[in-house]
Design a protein around this motif. Structure first.
Motif, short mmCIF file in Angstrom:
data_model
loop_
_atom_site.label_atom_id
_atom_site.label_comp_id
_atom_site.label_asym_id
_atom_site.label_seq_id
_atom_site.Cartn_x
_atom_site.Cartn_y
_atom_site.Cartn_z
N GLU A 178 13.29 3.57 -99.88
CA GLU A 178 14.93 3.55 -100.69
C GLU A 178 15.55 2.64 -100.03
O GLU A 178 16.00 1.48 -100.76
CB GLU A 178 15.23 4.94 -100.87
N ILE A 179 15.43 2.36 -97.90
CA ILE A 179 16.60 1.63 -98.19
C ILE A 179 15.56 -0.31 -98.12
O ILE A 179 17.14 -0.65 -98.50
CB ILE A 179 16.33 1.70 -96.35
N ILE A 180 14.32 0.14 -97.97
CA ILE A 180 13.76 -1.40 -98.27
C ILE A 180 14.36 -1.68 -99.64
O ILE A 180 14.58 -2.96 -99.63
CB ILE A 180 12.77 -1.53 -98.04
N PHE A 182 17.17 -0.98 -101.16
CA PHE A 182 18.44 -1.87 -101.74
C PHE A 182 18.61 -3.28 -100.52
O PHE A 182 18.94 -3.74 -100.86
CB PHE A 182 19.14 -0.51 -100.77
N MET A 183 17.76 -2.93 -99.23
CA MET A 183 17.43 -4.92 -98.99
C MET A 183 17.26 -5.86 -99.48
O MET A 183 17.46 -7.17 -99.82
CB MET A 183 16.84 -3.92 -97.43
N ALA A 184 15.52 -5.78 -100.39
CA ALA A 184 16.02 -6.69 -101.31
C ALA A 184 16.58 -7.34 -102.11
O ALA A 184 17.06 -7.72 -102.23
CB ALA A 184 14.27 -5.92 -102.04
N VAL A 185 17.19 -5.91 -103.06
CA VAL A 185 18.17 -6.01 -103.77
C VAL A 185 19.56 -7.11 -103.37
O VAL A 185 19.77 -8.11 -103.28
CB VAL A 185 18.69 -4.89 -104.67
N LEU A 186 20.10 -7.21 -101.91
CA LEU A 186 20.66 -8.04 -101.21
C LEU A 186 20.51 -8.76 -100.57
O LEU A 186 21.09 -9.86 -101.14
CB LEU A 186 21.04 -6.66 -99.96
N VAL A 187 19.35 -9.18 -100.12
CA VAL A 187 19.17 -10.57 -99.84
C VAL A 187 18.99 -11.33 -101.35
O VAL A 187 19.62 -12.43 -101.28
CB VAL A 187 17.50 -10.32 -98.85
N TRP A 188 18.61 -10.22 -102.37
CA TRP A 188 17.87 -11.85 -103.44
C TRP A 188 19.60 -11.65 -104.19
O TRP A 188 19.72 -13.38 -104.34
CB TRP A 188 17.12 -10.91 -104.56
N LEU A 189 20.72 -11.04 -104.28
CA LEU A 189 22.18 -11.68 -104.70
C LEU A 189 22.62 -12.32 -103.46
O LEU A 189 22.99 -13.67 -103.65
CB LEU A 189 23.06 -10.41 -103.97
N LEU A 190 22.31 -12.10 -102.22
CA LEU A 190 21.95 -13.21 -101.63
C LEU A 190 21.77 -14.77 -101.85
O LEU A 190 22.57 -15.87 -101.93
CB LEU A 190 22.16 -13.13 -100.03
N MET A 191 20.64 -14.82 -102.07
CA MET A 191 19.67 -15.79 -102.10
C MET A 191 20.82 -16.59 -103.32
O MET A 191 20.27 -17.96 -103.75
CB MET A 191 18.88 -15.63 -102.50
N LEU A 192 21.17 -16.05 -104.35
CA LEU A 192 21.92 -16.52 -105.73
C LEU A 192 22.42 -17.31 -105.38
O LEU A 192 22.68 -17.82 -106.92
CB LEU A 192 21.77 -15.67 -106.67
N GLN A 193 23.66 -17.17 -104.02
CA GLN A 193 24.18 -17.71 -103.90
C GLN A 193 23.73 -19.41 -103.51
O GLN A 193 25.19 -20.32 -103.93
CB GLN A 193 25.33 -17.43 -103.29
N VAL A 194 23.00 -19.43 -103.46
CA VAL A 194 22.57 -20.96 -103.40
C VAL A 194 21.16 -21.46 -103.78
O VAL A 194 21.07 -23.04 -104.08
CB VAL A 194 22.43 -21.17 -101.72
#
Length: 312
Positions: A178-180, A182-194
């Protein structure tokens, strides 16, 4: 020099060829460059926002229908009734149909990102023609990125429910996946900024595009988190009011909706472009001999040709 040029700073980016120019006229920090760009381009950003919004209308309309349905379900529910299953089913249906509606916005996001990238650099851009040209040039990679973006919430919801049930019935260790998730979604959201700025600036394969975005997001994690939280502040506030104070939701949703319809989407794209310009120039341009600090006082000379550069 006209009054409006002085007020909006147009002379900074639209100088006559024979005008004496002082280097100190340029901003010396990224923050000043962002606010200079915002001050000068704000009216053009309204046009960009309205044009870009056209491609998001199906997703917006579908989300509005589901929000009204959710309100109706909550209002009509008997007092004390457990509505979790019904709300969860509504959420899943919303996200499932939203997937293709988000996917089709990818090429438009690439076009908007190119225009925003130029504005964030203090450079000119023909809003409509540049938008269409770079949406067409980058549609394949953009469509892949937006398809993943649309699919991720659906997959995350399904996997989250599965592992949550496993954690309750089998072993608490299933909290780890579950934590993994959440972390995958968060990382993708951060990547979208660039991601989209990388896409319209450099000639990269899909693997290089994703790899560079991941390295930049993790390498500047606090900065990426800060910008993401800044752009999510209003949507999170709207969601919180909707859940905890429904009587005030109509006003906040109206104000927030108007902001995003007129200006908010373009403002977010300018923020992402400013962030992407800074990290790309620091970690990529400096290693491939491309200009850095573009639009700033300490900028290097601009390239002689189109600045689509090869990068690993």
């Amino acid at each position: 020099m006209s009054f409006f040029s002085k007020v909006f700073g147009a002379e900074r980016f639209n100088r006559a060829p024979n005008r004496d120019f002082r280097p100190e006229d340029l901003p010396d920090t990224r923050v000043k460059l962002f606010f200079d760009s915002l001050k000068i381009r704000w009216s053009s950003m309204v046009g960009l926002n309205l044009f870009y919004l056209l491609f998001w209308l199906p997703a917006v309309i579908w989300s509005g229908i589901n929000m009204l349905t959710l309100v109706q379900v909550i209002v009509s529910a008997p007092e004390g009734a457990d509505m979790s299953a019904q709300v969860l089913q509504l959420l899943f249906t919303w996200l499932l149909i939203l997937w293709p509606l988000v996917a089709i916005t990818g090429p438009a996001t690439a076009g908007a990102s190119y225009v925003s990238r130029n504005w964030a650099r203090g450079q000119h851009s023909f809003m409509f023609s540049d938008f269409v040209e770079h949406a067409r040039k980058n549609w394949k990679q953009a469509l892949f990125v937006s398809t993943v973006t649309g699919a991720l919430p659906v997959l995350a919801l399904l996997l989250w429910r599965f592992y949550a049930q496993m954690a309750e019935s089998v072993s608490f260790l299933f909290v780890i996946p579950e934590i993994i998730i959440f972390m995958a979604v968060l990382v993708w959201l951060l990547m979208l900024q660039v991601l989209y700025t990388l896409m319209v600036t450099y000639r990269l394969t899909l693997r290089q595009l994703l790899g560079n975005a991941l390295r930049l997001a993790l390498g500047k994690l606090p900065l990426f988190l800060g910008i993401r939280l800044l752009t999510l502040a209003l949507p999170l506030a709207m969601a919180a009011v909707f859940v905890f104070s429904p009587e005030q939701a109509a006003f906040l949703l109206t104000v927030g909706g108007f902001f995003y319809m007129v200006f908010g989407l373009a403002l977010n794209r300018l923020l992402y472009a400013s962030l992407a310009n800074a990290v790309c120039e620091e970690f990529i341009n400096i290693h491939i001999g491309a200009p850095v600090n573009i639009g700033m006082r300490s900028q290097t000379p601009p390239p002689q040709e189109e600045d689509l550069l090869d990068a690993d």
